[in-house]
Scaffold this active site. Structure first.
Site, PDB file in Angstrom:
ATOM      1  CE1 TYR A 168      -3.686   2.536   0.653  1.00 53.70           C
ATOM      2  CE2 TYR A 168      -2.127   3.588   2.357  1.00 53.70           C
ATOM      3  CZ  TYR A 168      -3.591   3.649   1.337  1.00 53.70           C
ATOM      4  OH  TYR A 168      -4.364   4.625   1.867  1.00 53.70           O
ATOM      5  NE  ARG A 212       1.670  13.080  11.281  1.00 57.56           N
ATOM      6  CZ  ARG A 212       1.669  14.114  10.357  1.00 57.56           C
ATOM      7  NH1 ARG A 212       3.024  14.113   9.527  1.00 57.56           N
ATOM      8  NH2 ARG A 212       0.722  13.587   9.121  1.00 57.56           N
ATOM      9  NE  ARG A 225      -8.674   8.604   7.076  1.00 58.84           N
ATOM     10  CZ  ARG A 225      -8.370   9.386   6.579  1.00 58.84           C
ATOM     11  NH1 ARG A 225      -7.631   9.680   4.605  1.00 58.84           N
ATOM     12  NH2 ARG A 225      -7.626  10.320   7.491  1.00 58.84           N
ATOM     13  CG  PHE A 285      12.447  18.805  -3.973  1.00 58.93           C
ATOM     14  CD1 PHE A 285      11.067  19.698  -3.221  1.00 58.93           C
ATOM     15  CD2 PHE A 285      11.569  17.474  -4.807  1.00 58.93           C
ATOM     16  CE1 PHE A 285      10.106  19.240  -3.153  1.00 58.93           C
ATOM     17  CE2 PHE A 285      10.848  17.456  -4.569  1.00 58.93           C
ATOM     18  CZ  PHE A 285       9.663  18.248  -4.785  1.00 58.93           C
TER      19      PHE A 285
END
Length: 445
Positions: A168, A212, A225, A285
């Protein structure tokens, strides 16, 4: 925004916060992008605030492509996240979403708050997407197709095993890393990274977020969920939602530590990916979110508050990470330091204690063996029990004056330029950076 008390407890974070604030306020008041690009940059700052800060350092062509890449996938994710939609509605949309980015007649509203605005105004994202280089469009379409199919697969499939969670995570986050690598390569900025390495970049972030966000996900309305695998939580409680009950506090923390420890499997490849990057802006980035991810894992480890409230990194710490993540040496230093933090919290009575310590030591050894380890303690600084009252008073006065000047500065900007001129320009996309800096506020972290 973090409370003033929290800021004063970590005075070393004040300068990074102010520097970031000054970058925002120091943006020049000049030409701004076309309306559809203005919307994309504005909505991105609302649906992904930390991302909005890190993207400004990229070259404009690359920045625009990554911006649209993110917004398309954020819209796709909004469909998946809307628990009020039935599977019969969601699955076809997820599978066909890669075609909708070309379809001028497609319109579908779902989600809430800013994500709902994104969906309602998706035609503006589409218009921007169609202005991108074809090589970038092809990458975005392919990743959207693969991600949508993977999301559809898990709509009615429970996450039973660790392998299920890894699969997933690949679909919803690992593919983001794959897509970014392909965009870097299509822009002739970086060599094409092997897909398995690119995958780890997204998966580490996803694992940190899943850990988290336990409480937020389990309390989702109209139905929860559930992303923590049964293979792990069933060792500690009968039902996943039982972890938030106070009587299960010990079991909950043990389960949490098990989850954190299982995420370390991605760290070595993540560091390998970052060490191969050549462009400094691309490196920052990519590296900044990874440092935030290991920082989030360190914050969550052995922390019962994960089951009591929303746990997140301090904004001052985020500002510090953004400021100080510049080289691979900084990354090794941050990973070493956050691993030290977790090692200091390992409870010998935890059933996974030895495995956790072993994996943390392995990560630290990778950092040492690199020969580039920066040993400076950037992120874990013990707050003193008390500060000089004069220092605190001075800081309060300074912050008050700074806030006043900042507010007046912004008012002057908007007084000087009429609304129509702030939203229009004939120079195309050249004002994207200025637009973004103007709309980001330090409080938005």
């Amino acid at each position: 925004m973090d409370s003033l008390v929290d800021i004063l407890k970590h005075p070393e974070e004040i300068c990074p916060l102010i520097k970031l604030r000054m970058v925002v306020l120091g943006a020049e008041k000049r030409t701004l992008p076309q309306p559809h690009w203005a919307f994309c940059y504005t909505i991105m700052s609302k649906v992904a605030r930390s991302f909005a800060i890190t993207i400004v350092q990229l070259d404009e062509t690359l920045r625009d492509a990554i911006l649209i890449f993110y917004l398309v996938l954020r819209a796709l994710d909004t469909v998946e996240d809307d628990m009020s939609l039935s599977s019969q509605v969601k699955i076809p949309i997820l599978k066909d979403f890669h075609e909708y980015i070309y379809d001028h007649d497609w319109h579908f509203v779902c989600g809430s708050s800013d994500c709902r605005v994104l969906m309602d105004q998706f035609h503006l994202v589409r218009k921007s997407f169609l202005e991108l280089d074809k090589s970038h469009q092809d990458v975005i379409k392919d990743i959207t197709r693969r991600m949508g199919a993977g999301m559809a697969k898990f709509i009615d499939k429970e996450v039973e095993t660790i392998d299920d969670l890894n699969e997933y995570a690949h679909y919803v986050a690992g593919l983001v890393g794959v897509g970014l690598s392909k965009i870097f390569h299509a822009s002739s900025i970086e060599d094409l990274s092997p897909e398995y390495l690119s995958n780890t970049m997204g998966c580490l972030l996803q694992k940190a977020n899943v850990i988290r966000d336990y409480l937020e996900d389990i309390e989702e309305i109209p139905r929860p969920r559930m992303f923590w695998p049964r293979e792990i939580w069933s060792k500690y409680v009968n039902k996943l939602e039982d972890l938030k009950n106070e009587e299960n506090s010990i079991e909950a923390v043990h389960c949490l530590n098990h989850m954190v420890t299982s995420s370390f499997v991605y760290v070595e490849d993540c560091l390998k990916y970052l060490s191969a990057l050549k462009d400094p802006a691309v490196f920052r980035f990519c590296a900044t979110p990874q440092v935030m991810a290991i920082g989030t894992l360190a914050l969550c480890y052995n922390n019962i508050n994960v089951f009591r409230s929303r746990v997140k990194l301090r904004r001052g710490l985020i500002a510090k990470i953004i400021e100080r993540t510049r080289t691979m040496s900084d990354v090794y230093g941050a990973f070493f330091e956050f691993c030290s933090c977790m090692k200091s919290k390992v409870d010998k009575h935890d059933p996974n204690a030895s495995k956790t310590e072993s994996r943390l030591e392995a990560i630290q050894q990778i950092c040492i063996n690199s020969g580039m380890l920066n040993y400076r303690r950037f992120y874990i600084m013990r707050s003193e029990k008390g500060y000089d009252s004069a220092l605190i008073a001075g800081l309060l006065a300074f912050l008050s004056i700074f806030a006043y000047l900042s507010a007046n500065h912004l008012l002057e900007i908007f007084k000087e330029r009429p609304v129509t001129s702030r939203l229009h320009t004939s120079s195309g996309m050249k004002g994207n950076t200025k637009m973004l800096l103007m709309i980001i506020n330090i409080r938005a972290f």
